[in-house]
Design a protein around this motif. Structure first.
Motif, short mmCIF file in Angstrom:
data_model
loop_
_atom_site.label_atom_id
_atom_site.label_comp_id
_atom_site.label_asym_id
_atom_site.label_seq_id
_atom_site.Cartn_x
_atom_site.Cartn_y
_atom_site.Cartn_z
N ILE A 105 0.86 -1.19 0.00
CA ILE A 105 0.00 0.00 0.00
C ILE A 105 0.90 1.24 0.00
O ILE A 105 1.95 1.25 0.65
CB ILE A 105 -0.89 -0.01 1.27
N PRO A 106 0.52 2.30 -0.74
CA PRO A 106 1.34 3.51 -0.71
C PRO A 106 1.35 4.13 0.70
O PRO A 106 0.43 3.90 1.48
CB PRO A 106 0.64 4.47 -1.68
N SER A 107 2.42 4.89 1.01
CA SER A 107 2.49 5.48 2.35
C SER A 107 1.33 6.44 2.57
O SER A 107 0.76 6.99 1.64
CB SER A 107 3.84 6.15 2.59
N PHE A 108 0.99 6.60 3.85
CA PHE A 108 -0.19 7.39 4.21
C PHE A 108 0.13 8.88 4.10
O PHE A 108 1.19 9.32 4.57
CB PHE A 108 -0.61 7.11 5.67
N HIS A 109 -0.79 9.62 3.55
CA HIS A 109 -0.70 11.08 3.59
C HIS A 109 -1.84 11.60 4.46
O HIS A 109 -2.95 11.07 4.44
CB HIS A 109 -0.81 11.69 2.18
N VAL A 110 -1.50 12.62 5.25
CA VAL A 110 -2.49 13.19 6.18
C VAL A 110 -3.03 14.48 5.57
O VAL A 110 -2.26 15.40 5.31
CB VAL A 110 -1.83 13.47 7.55
N THR A 111 -4.33 14.49 5.30
CA THR A 111 -4.91 15.73 4.77
C THR A 111 -5.39 16.65 5.89
O THR A 111 -5.55 17.84 5.70
CB THR A 111 -6.09 15.44 3.81
N SER A 112 -5.61 16.07 7.06
CA SER A 112 -5.96 16.87 8.23
C SER A 112 -5.67 16.08 9.49
O SER A 112 -5.94 14.88 9.54
CB SER A 112 -7.44 17.29 8.18
N GLY A 113 -5.09 16.74 10.47
CA GLY A 113 -4.82 16.09 11.75
C GLY A 113 -5.36 16.96 12.86
O GLY A 113 -6.55 17.27 12.89
N TRP A 114 -4.46 17.41 13.76
CA TRP A 114 -4.90 18.33 14.81
C TRP A 114 -5.33 19.65 14.16
O TRP A 114 -4.73 20.10 13.19
CB TRP A 114 -3.76 18.59 15.80
N ARG A 115 -6.41 20.23 14.70
CA ARG A 115 -6.89 21.55 14.24
C ARG A 115 -7.16 22.42 15.45
O ARG A 115 -7.70 21.94 16.45
CB ARG A 115 -8.21 21.43 13.47
#
Ligand SMILES: [Zn+2]
Length: 205
Positions: A105-115
């Protein structure tokens, strides 16, 4: 010596002057109008400033904003959206990612985390504007006091392959999709190796 005769001009009757009282009233009324206009102008300027300042501060990296198209990974510890996540969530995600990558699986990208609460509020208002309806908007964006992103307990992950892998295997690490309408949103919601709780239909639940 005779003085030259000068035709005396026809007497000019003075225009009818307003009484001093009327004049004072007019001046006073004009003053009030100018003051009102200035007050209105100041109000508009203050609002414009506040709006732009609010929008600007809500959309900074320090507020947890990740601009669209920016690639942020679980290893970008200098990015506040990652750095301010619950450490246990981050650890679980990194373990899951390592195993997912080993599965091809491709590595994870975070589109949103802590806000920040301000950023969350901005997102909610943006959604209200987009959907034209507060109730519909709140199905997609939680209020700052309810959002798991604000407490650092949720992440949004792409790409789709990573989402599907996490939906299938995430419980091993305690990671669960918690909203039925958000395939990308994961939280720690079970002990590792446990069973994920039933999903809530949306953010209003
Ligand atoms: Zn989310």
């Amino acid at each position: 010596m005779p003085r030259p005769v000068v035709d005396s001009p026809a007497p000019v009757l003075p225009a009818r002057q307003p009484s001093p009282r009327a004049r004072r009233l007019t001046v006073a009324a004009l003053g009030v109008c100018v003051a009102a206009l200035l007050a209105a102008l100041v109000t508009v300027l203050v609002h414009v400033n506040a709006a732009s300042a609010g929008a600007t501060s809500a959309l900074t990296a320090d507020a947890g904003h990740i601009p669209e198209g920016t690639i942020v990974t679980l290893h970008d510890s200098d990015v506040p959206a990652i750095a301010r996540l619950d450490p246990a969530l981050l650890t679980a995600l990194r373990q899951a990612e390592a195993d997912a990558v080993a599965d091809g699986i491709p590595s994870f990208h975070v589109t949103s985390g802590w806000r920040s609460p301000g950023y969350q509020q901005w997102l909610l208002e943006d959604a209200v504007e987009r959907y034209g309806d507060h109730d519909i908007a709140s199905q997609y964006v939680a209020t700052p006091d309810k959002s798991q992103h604000v407490t650092g307990d949720a992440v949004d992950i792409v790409p789709l392959d990573a989402q599907l892998w996490l939906i299938e295997h995430g419980a091993r690490y305690g990671l669960c999709q918690t909203y039925a309408n958000e395939r990308w949103h994961f939280e720690l919601a079970t002990p590792p190796g446990g069973v994920c709780p039933d999903m809530k239909p949306d953010a209003t639940a």
